[in-house]
Design an enzyme around this catalytic site. Sequence first.
Site, PDB file in Angstrom:
ATOM      1  N   HIS A   9       2.918  15.870 -32.895  1.00 56.46           N
ATOM      2  CA  HIS A   9       3.800  14.894 -32.259  1.00 56.46           C
ATOM      3  C   HIS A   9       3.277  13.469 -32.426  1.00 56.46           C
ATOM      4  CE1 HIS A   9       5.293  12.967 -28.334  1.00 56.46           C
ATOM      5  NE2 HIS A   9       6.380  13.149 -29.069  1.00 56.46           N
ATOM      6  N   ARG A  10       3.994  12.688 -33.224  1.00 57.63           N
ATOM      7  CA  ARG A  10       3.541  11.338 -33.591  1.00 57.63           C
ATOM      8  C   ARG A  10       2.168  11.429 -34.274  1.00 57.63           C
ATOM      9  NH1 ARG A  10       4.960   8.438 -27.735  1.00 57.63           N
ATOM     10  NH2 ARG A  10       6.844   9.669 -27.374  1.00 57.63           N
ATOM     11  N   GLU A  36       5.854  15.210 -36.689  1.00 56.09           N
ATOM     12  CA  GLU A  36       6.985  14.593 -35.999  1.00 56.09           C
ATOM     13  C   GLU A  36       6.683  13.115 -35.842  1.00 56.09           C
ATOM     14  OE1 GLU A  36       9.295  12.987 -32.589  1.00 56.09           O
ATOM     15  OE2 GLU A  36       7.123  13.041 -32.867  1.00 56.09           O
ATOM     16  N   ASP A  38       8.692   8.852 -35.324  1.00 55.92           N
ATOM     17  CA  ASP A  38       9.838   8.066 -34.871  1.00 55.92           C
ATOM     18  C   ASP A  38      10.126   6.943 -35.855  1.00 55.92           C
ATOM     19  OD1 ASP A  38       9.893   9.248 -32.013  1.00 55.92           O
ATOM     20  OD2 ASP A  38       7.844   8.505 -32.187  1.00 55.92           O
ATOM     21  N   HIS A  51       7.411   4.506 -31.829  1.00 54.86           N
ATOM     22  CA  HIS A  51       8.273   5.142 -30.827  1.00 54.86           C
ATOM     23  C   HIS A  51       9.117   4.148 -30.051  1.00 54.86           C
ATOM     24  CE1 HIS A  51       9.246   6.757 -26.811  1.00 54.86           C
ATOM     25  NE2 HIS A  51       9.460   7.891 -27.463  1.00 54.86           N
ATOM     26  N   GLU A 111      12.536  11.488 -36.300  1.00 52.31           N
ATOM     27  CA  GLU A 111      13.429  11.141 -35.193  1.00 52.31           C
ATOM     28  C   GLU A 111      13.969   9.729 -35.382  1.00 52.31           C
ATOM     29  OE1 GLU A 111      13.609  10.271 -30.411  1.00 52.31           O
ATOM     30  OE2 GLU A 111      11.925  11.430 -31.170  1.00 52.31           O
ATOM     31  N   LYS A 113      15.372   6.566 -34.030  1.00 53.66           N
ATOM     32  CA  LYS A 113      15.375   5.927 -32.718  1.00 53.66           C
ATOM     33  C   LYS A 113      16.524   4.924 -32.626  1.00 53.66           C
ATOM     34  CE  LYS A 113      12.589   6.532 -30.042  1.00 53.66           C
ATOM     35  NZ  LYS A 113      12.439   7.552 -28.960  1.00 53.66           N
ATOM     36  N   ASP A 231       0.995  17.265 -28.998  1.00 52.58           N
ATOM     37  CA  ASP A 231       0.013  16.209 -29.259  1.00 52.58           C
ATOM     38  C   ASP A 231      -1.314  16.785 -29.743  1.00 52.58           C
ATOM     39  OD1 ASP A 231       1.855  14.376 -28.206  1.00 52.58           O
ATOM     40  OD2 ASP A 231       1.011  14.484 -26.184  1.00 52.58           O
TER      41      ASP A 231
END
Length: 245
Positions: A9-10, A36, A38, A51, A111, A113, A231
Site C-alpha cells: 500500500h503506497r 498500490e 495514488d 495520496h 488509484e 485520485k 502497509d
Amino acid sequence: MTPIINYAHRGASGYCPENTMISFKKGLELGATGIETDVQRTKDGKLVLIHDESVERTTGQQGEIKDLTYDEISRLDAGSWFGSAFAGERIPLLDELLDWAAPTELILNLELKNNMEAYTGMEEQVIAAIQQRGLSARTIISSFNHYSLATCKQLAPDIRTGILYGDNLYHPWAYAQSVGAEALHPYHLFLTEEIVQQAAAHGVISNPFTINEPERMHKLIQMSVAGIITDYPDRLAELLSSTVS
C-alpha cells in the site's frame, strides 16, 4: 488456486515514506507481488504519485497538486517527514514507477485520485502510459470516482477496474458490474465471506484495504480474497507462505 496478490500500500509504507520509489522497491524486497499507489496531476499535466491533493502532509510545504508544476513538485522533500534517513526522497512520476515495474512481475493497482479534483482527461493519460509499456494485463485501475472507472472501461476494455468504497453496499458485485468493473476494493471491515463468495460467483474479485494485523489478514485469506492491500507486505508474505506450506 490463484495466489493471493500481496499489494504493498503506497509501497511498503509501514517502513518507508509512502508513494516514493524507495517505498515501492522496499515493498518488492519484502515479498509484495503487487504495488498500490495514488495518481494525481500537476498544473502542467504531469501524472505524479501522491495520496493527498495537497503536498503539505508529506513535504511540509504548501500547495495543491493541481496548482503546482512538476518542476516545483520535483524539488520537494517527500521523505524527511517519515525519518531523517529518507531525506531527499521525491514525489515520483507515474512513468518512473511503470518503467521500474515493467521488467518485474508485479501487479499494479493504480488509484486515480480524481474524486476531489476532476483532472479531466486523466483516464486517457494513465491508460496511454500503461499501454505504451505493455502493462495492460498487469494493471488494475481503482477509484472512488466510479464515473471515472466507467470511462476507463470504455477507453480500454482490457484493463481491469475496481470500485473503491467505504460503506455497506447492497450486492456490491452487481453494482461493480453496472460500471464494468471486475473487482471490489472495499475498506476491509465491509467485506464478509458471503460477499466474497457471491462476488466470485459473478466473476468479480475482492481486493480489500488496508490490512496490517496478521489476525485479520488470516481471516481474509480464509475468505479466499484475490488480493490484500497492506502497509506491511512482509507480514502478509509470511502468512501466505505458511498457508501454502
